[in-house]
Design a protein around this motif. Structure first.
Motif, PDB file in Angstrom:
ATOM      1  N   GLY A 295       0.805  -1.216   0.000  1.00  0.00           N
ATOM      2  CA  GLY A 295       0.000   0.000   0.000  1.00  0.00           C
ATOM      3  C   GLY A 295       0.837   1.264   0.000  1.00  0.00           C
ATOM      4  O   GLY A 295       2.066   1.206  -0.043  1.00  0.00           O
ATOM      5  N   VAL A 296       0.156   2.405   0.057  1.00  0.00           N
ATOM      6  CA  VAL A 296       0.828   3.694  -0.024  1.00  0.00           C
ATOM      7  C   VAL A 296       1.611   3.972   1.244  1.00  0.00           C
ATOM      8  O   VAL A 296       1.116   3.764   2.350  1.00  0.00           O
ATOM      9  N   LYS A 297       2.824   4.447   1.100  1.00  0.00           N
ATOM     10  CA  LYS A 297       3.632   4.757   2.287  1.00  0.00           C
ATOM     11  C   LYS A 297       3.955   6.227   2.423  1.00  0.00           C
ATOM     12  O   LYS A 297       4.105   6.727   3.524  1.00  0.00           O
ATOM     13  N   ALA A 298       4.136   6.906   1.312  1.00  0.00           N
ATOM     14  CA  ALA A 298       4.565   8.298   1.435  1.00  0.00           C
ATOM     15  C   ALA A 298       4.301   9.083   0.173  1.00  0.00           C
ATOM     16  O   ALA A 298       4.150   8.522  -0.918  1.00  0.00           O
ATOM     17  N   VAL A 299       4.256  10.395   0.345  1.00  0.00           N
ATOM     18  CA  VAL A 299       4.247  11.279  -0.820  1.00  0.00           C
ATOM     19  C   VAL A 299       5.410  12.250  -0.680  1.00  0.00           C
ATOM     20  O   VAL A 299       5.821  12.600   0.431  1.00  0.00           O
ATOM     21  N   ALA A 300       5.970  12.646  -1.803  1.00  0.00           N
ATOM     22  CA  ALA A 300       7.088  13.588  -1.779  1.00  0.00           C
ATOM     23  C   ALA A 300       6.950  14.509  -2.976  1.00  0.00           C
ATOM     24  O   ALA A 300       6.268  14.179  -3.953  1.00  0.00           O
ATOM     25  N   ALA A 301       7.572  15.657  -2.886  1.00  0.00           N
ATOM     26  CA  ALA A 301       7.447  16.641  -3.965  1.00  0.00           C
ATOM     27  C   ALA A 301       8.809  17.114  -4.414  1.00  0.00           C
ATOM     28  O   ALA A 301       9.713  17.290  -3.603  1.00  0.00           O
ATOM     29  N   LYS A 302       8.936  17.284  -5.706  1.00  0.00           N
ATOM     30  CA  LYS A 302      10.189  17.789  -6.246  1.00  0.00           C
ATOM     31  C   LYS A 302       9.895  18.998  -7.131  1.00  0.00           C
ATOM     32  O   LYS A 302       9.157  18.882  -8.115  1.00  0.00           O
ATOM     33  N   ASP A 303      10.475  20.133  -6.760  1.00  0.00           N
ATOM     34  CA  ASP A 303      10.195  21.381  -7.477  1.00  0.00           C
ATOM     35  C   ASP A 303      11.166  21.622  -8.623  1.00  0.00           C
ATOM     36  O   ASP A 303      12.104  20.869  -8.815  1.00  0.00           O
ATOM     37  N   GLY A 304      10.927  22.695  -9.319  1.00  0.00           N
ATOM     38  CA  GLY A 304      11.853  23.114 -10.380  1.00  0.00           C
ATOM     39  C   GLY A 304      11.810  22.217 -11.594  1.00  0.00           C
ATOM     40  O   GLY A 304      12.808  22.010 -12.269  1.00  0.00           O
ATOM     41  N   GLU A 400      -9.457  16.516  -6.391  1.00  0.00           N
ATOM     42  CA  GLU A 400     -10.533  17.034  -7.227  1.00  0.00           C
ATOM     43  C   GLU A 400     -10.360  18.500  -7.636  1.00  0.00           C
ATOM     44  O   GLU A 400     -10.560  18.836  -8.801  1.00  0.00           O
ATOM     45  N   PRO A 401      -9.961  19.402  -6.718  1.00  0.00           N
ATOM     46  CA  PRO A 401      -9.867  20.809  -7.151  1.00  0.00           C
ATOM     47  C   PRO A 401      -8.590  21.158  -7.918  1.00  0.00           C
ATOM     48  O   PRO A 401      -8.396  22.322  -8.277  1.00  0.00           O
ATOM     49  N   ILE A 402      -7.720  20.203  -8.138  1.00  0.00           N
ATOM     50  CA  ILE A 402      -6.385  20.523  -8.688  1.00  0.00           C
ATOM     51  C   ILE A 402      -6.254  20.125 -10.160  1.00  0.00           C
ATOM     52  O   ILE A 402      -6.543  18.974 -10.518  1.00  0.00           O
ATOM     53  N   GLN A 423       2.462  26.181  -7.906  1.00  0.00           N
ATOM     54  CA  GLN A 423       1.609  26.957  -7.001  1.00  0.00           C
ATOM     55  C   GLN A 423       0.652  26.077  -6.198  1.00  0.00           C
ATOM     56  O   GLN A 423       0.151  26.480  -5.161  1.00  0.00           O
ATOM     57  N   TYR A 424       0.383  24.855  -6.696  1.00  0.00           N
ATOM     58  CA  TYR A 424      -0.558  23.977  -5.987  1.00  0.00           C
ATOM     59  C   TYR A 424       0.127  22.991  -5.046  1.00  0.00           C
ATOM     60  O   TYR A 424      -0.523  22.151  -4.429  1.00  0.00           O
ATOM     61  N   LYS A 425       1.461  23.068  -4.962  1.00  0.00           N
ATOM     62  CA  LYS A 425       2.169  22.023  -4.231  1.00  0.00           C
ATOM     63  C   LYS A 425       1.687  21.831  -2.791  1.00  0.00           C
ATOM     64  O   LYS A 425       1.377  20.715  -2.369  1.00  0.00           O
ATOM     65  N   ARG A 426       1.640  22.919  -2.043  1.00  0.00           N
ATOM     66  CA  ARG A 426       1.249  22.798  -0.626  1.00  0.00           C
ATOM     67  C   ARG A 426      -0.126  22.161  -0.497  1.00  0.00           C
ATOM     68  O   ARG A 426      -0.338  21.249   0.298  1.00  0.00           O
ATOM     69  N   GLU A 427      -1.031  22.690  -1.322  1.00  0.00           N
ATOM     70  CA  GLU A 427      -2.405  22.207  -1.263  1.00  0.00           C
ATOM     71  C   GLU A 427      -2.457  20.704  -1.601  1.00  0.00           C
ATOM     72  O   GLU A 427      -3.144  19.927  -0.928  1.00  0.00           O
ATOM     73  N   VAL A 428      -1.708  20.323  -2.613  1.00  0.00           N
ATOM     74  CA  VAL A 428      -1.718  18.916  -3.029  1.00  0.00           C
ATOM     75  C   VAL A 428      -1.180  18.015  -1.911  1.00  0.00           C
ATOM     76  O   VAL A 428      -1.772  16.984  -1.583  1.00  0.00           O
ATOM     77  N   LEU A 429      -0.074  18.434  -1.298  1.00  0.00           N
ATOM     78  CA  LEU A 429       0.490  17.595  -0.224  1.00  0.00           C
ATOM     79  C   LEU A 429      -0.490  17.485   0.936  1.00  0.00           C
ATOM     80  O   LEU A 429      -0.628  16.419   1.549  1.00  0.00           O
ATOM     81  N   ASN A 433      -2.399  14.095   2.104  1.00  0.00           N
ATOM     82  CA  ASN A 433      -2.184  13.627   3.485  1.00  0.00           C
ATOM     83  C   ASN A 433      -3.508  13.151   4.076  1.00  0.00           C
ATOM     84  O   ASN A 433      -3.575  12.154   4.775  1.00  0.00           O
ATOM     85  N   LYS A 434      -4.546  13.885   3.734  1.00  0.00           N
ATOM     86  CA  LYS A 434      -5.877  13.527   4.210  1.00  0.00           C
ATOM     87  C   LYS A 434      -6.427  12.324   3.435  1.00  0.00           C
ATOM     88  O   LYS A 434      -6.824  11.322   4.013  1.00  0.00           O
ATOM     89  N   GLY A 435      -6.375  12.440   2.122  1.00  0.00           N
ATOM     90  CA  GLY A 435      -6.995  11.435   1.264  1.00  0.00           C
ATOM     91  C   GLY A 435      -6.324  10.083   1.317  1.00  0.00           C
ATOM     92  O   GLY A 435      -6.971   9.042   1.232  1.00  0.00           O
ATOM     93  N   LEU A 436      -5.003  10.061   1.448  1.00  0.00           N
ATOM     94  CA  LEU A 436      -4.292   8.783   1.401  1.00  0.00           C
ATOM     95  C   LEU A 436      -3.940   8.240   2.776  1.00  0.00           C
ATOM     96  O   LEU A 436      -3.807   7.044   2.970  1.00  0.00           O
ATOM     97  N   PHE A 437      -3.736   9.153   3.739  1.00  0.00           N
ATOM     98  CA  PHE A 437      -3.292   8.674   5.054  1.00  0.00           C
ATOM     99  C   PHE A 437      -4.289   8.986   6.173  1.00  0.00           C
ATOM    100  O   PHE A 437      -4.077   8.631   7.322  1.00  0.00           O
ATOM    101  N   GLY A 438      -5.346   9.736   5.814  1.00  0.00           N
ATOM    102  CA  GLY A 438      -6.339  10.111   6.819  1.00  0.00           C
ATOM    103  C   GLY A 438      -5.771  10.984   7.914  1.00  0.00           C
ATOM    104  O   GLY A 438      -6.253  10.981   9.047  1.00  0.00           O
ATOM    105  N   LEU A 439      -4.699  11.763   7.579  1.00  0.00           N
ATOM    106  CA  LEU A 439      -4.061  12.607   8.610  1.00  0.00           C
ATOM    107  C   LEU A 439      -4.492  14.073   8.468  1.00  0.00           C
ATOM    108  O   LEU A 439      -4.733  14.546   7.387  1.00  0.00           O
TER     109      LEU A 439
END
Ligand code: ASP
Ligand code: MG
Length: 439
Positions: A295-304, A400-402, A423-429, A433-439
């Motif tokens: 199952g899903v363990k983590a999400v990470a973001a890479k900019d630039g 959904e909103p992204i 510009q959507y990075k924070r919102e997506v993370l 966090n909520k959708g995949l980990f319920g946090l």
């Protein structure tokens, strides 16, 4: 044999160095301890080098003096005894004499590497003075005697292995070895390095070369987290990851581990542990061949991230088109992170824009080129997520909103990558966090 690597913050204060000495003497297992430079040092050395490369000797001198003052103060709290103080002082003197000499000679790339090496050389030598004062038996293994890269700047693994074995054999009476992270020799025999943050890489290479039982990476957080703690409120440490999962996470933004550092350990199947110097008894994260859970363990973001879209009707039913496109990137040594294709277009992403203009010029004959900058790759990592039925649904429901620009799914069993406008990075993370980990 156990490898223990301590990063800049773990040795950045005298009292932290004292704690490191305690951690490495907790058990009797033979160890190779890899140290980074004191936190901030490599940045200062880069600054000094930059000043020198532009001929600004006055600013370089000011930075050298400031750094020296920092070390003079550091050693007053590191060791107590008079002869250990004077030993530490002469180490600092030796290295700052070198830095002051280079003010007077002409700058070159080789000199730059010499400058950058001073941090790890000093941290390890000073740490050894402290061990000596404490009466802890040890040996300083100079990394420059065994760590090397080849003409392609890749670690010369066989040579590292042979030399390290010989050194360990030669000192088989010793149980505790201290060595420098990051620094190495290059194919020309000059001092070089494994790039910024490369001490993790050193540790993993040594772990593989020495066929160690474990490679411990000690930092200041309790392992790899399921999301970026700087962006979301609630995150949790991941107990276990496979090498593949850890590599994806490290590459796609989890700052705790240097991305290159996974493969050597993976190749020799040495477990890697991410541990916290501030909380040495916490479980941390264990990276092994097995993923531990599904199952899903983590999400990470890479900019630039830059997306390049090549639209061409010539692609229709043609073969060899992708090869020609990829060859352009190969020519400019620019690696591609994501790829998506349709019958008449192909989109790729890169994170290095050094040769962007050349690449565009060479791609233009293939079709219409669109460039889209300021993107972020969001990487969702886990074991067998391609087979875990509801992951895609939960992910897209959460997002959904992204507007999602690219999706890469199924390339491996443990990764889904999305491309979004930064510009959507924070919102997506936060949403994930909520959708995949319920946090
Ligand atoms: N001291 C080097 C740096 O700051 C290597 C490391 O810390 O891993 O990049
Ligand atoms: Mg560092």
């Amino acid at each position: 044999m156990k490898i223990m690597k301590f990063g800049g913050t773990s040795v950045g204060k005298p009292e932290r160095m004292h704690e490191v000495a305690q951690l490495i003497t907790k058990d009797a297992t033979p160890k190779i301890v890899v140290l980074s430079a004191l936190s901030g040092t490599t940045n200062s050395l880069v600054e000094i080098s930059n000043y020198l490369s532009t001929g600004n000797r006055i600013s370089a001198k000011a930075s050298i003096d400031k750094l020296e003052a920092h070390y003079r103060k550091f050693i007053t709290e590191l060791v107590k005894g008079e002869n250990f103080q004077s030993k530490a002082n002469s180490i600092v003197t030796e290295h700052f004499e070198f830095l002051n000499i280079i003010l007077r000679i002409s700058f070159s790339d080789a000199l730059n590497k010499d400058i950058l090496a001073q941090g790890e050389l000093m941290s390890t030598k000073l740490f050894c003075v402290y061990l000596e004062e404490k009466g802890i038996d040890h040996l300083l293994l100079p990394a420059l005697e065994f760590m090397s890269i080849d003409a392609n700047e890749e670690p010369a693994f066989t040579s590292i292995q042979t030399k390290l074995h010989a050194l360990l054999q030669h000192h088989s009476d010793k149980k505790l070895f201290i060595t420098q992270g990051y620094i190495c020799k290059n194919a020309k025999g000059e001092v070089d390095n494994l790039k910024r943050g490369g001490s993790d890489y050193t540790a993993s290479l040594i772990a593989a070369a020495a066929n160690a039982d474990v490679c411990e990476i000690w930092t200041d957080i309790d392992g790899m987290h399921n999301n970026d703690p700087r962006v979301v409120d609630k995150t949790m440490a991941i107990e276990q990851l496979s090498f593949e999962e850890a590599a994806e996470l490290a590459y796609f933004g989890a700052k705790i581990l240097h991305p290159t550092c996974i493969w050597p350990a993976q190749q020799e199947n040495v477990p890697v542990k991410l541990l916290n110097t501030m909380e040495p008894d916490a479980a941390g994260t264990t990276i092994t061949k097995e993923a531990g859970s599904v199952g899903v363990k983590a999400v990470a973001a890479k900019d630039g991230i830059i997306a390049i879209r090549i639209k061409s009707s010539r692609m229709l039913l043609a073969y060899g088109f992708l090869r020609k496109v990829f060859e352009v990137f190969e020519k400019y040594k620019t690696s591609i992170d994501m790829v998506t294709t349709s019958e008449v277009a192909v989109s790729v992403t890169i994170d290095n824009d050094t040769f962007l203009n050349d690449i565009i010029k060479e791609l233009e004959p293939f079709g219409i080129i669109e460039i889209d900058k300021n993107n972020t790759i969001i990487s969702i990592v886990g074991n067998e997520i391609a087979e875990t039925k509801d992951v895609m649904k939960r992910m897209f429901d959460a997002l959904e909103p992204i507007p999602v620009r690219m999706v890469s799914y199924g390339g491996s069993h443990h990764n889904i990558s999305l491309l979004i406008d930064s510009q959507y990075k924070r919102e997506v993370l936060q949403l994930l966090n909520k959708g995949l980990f319920g946090l």
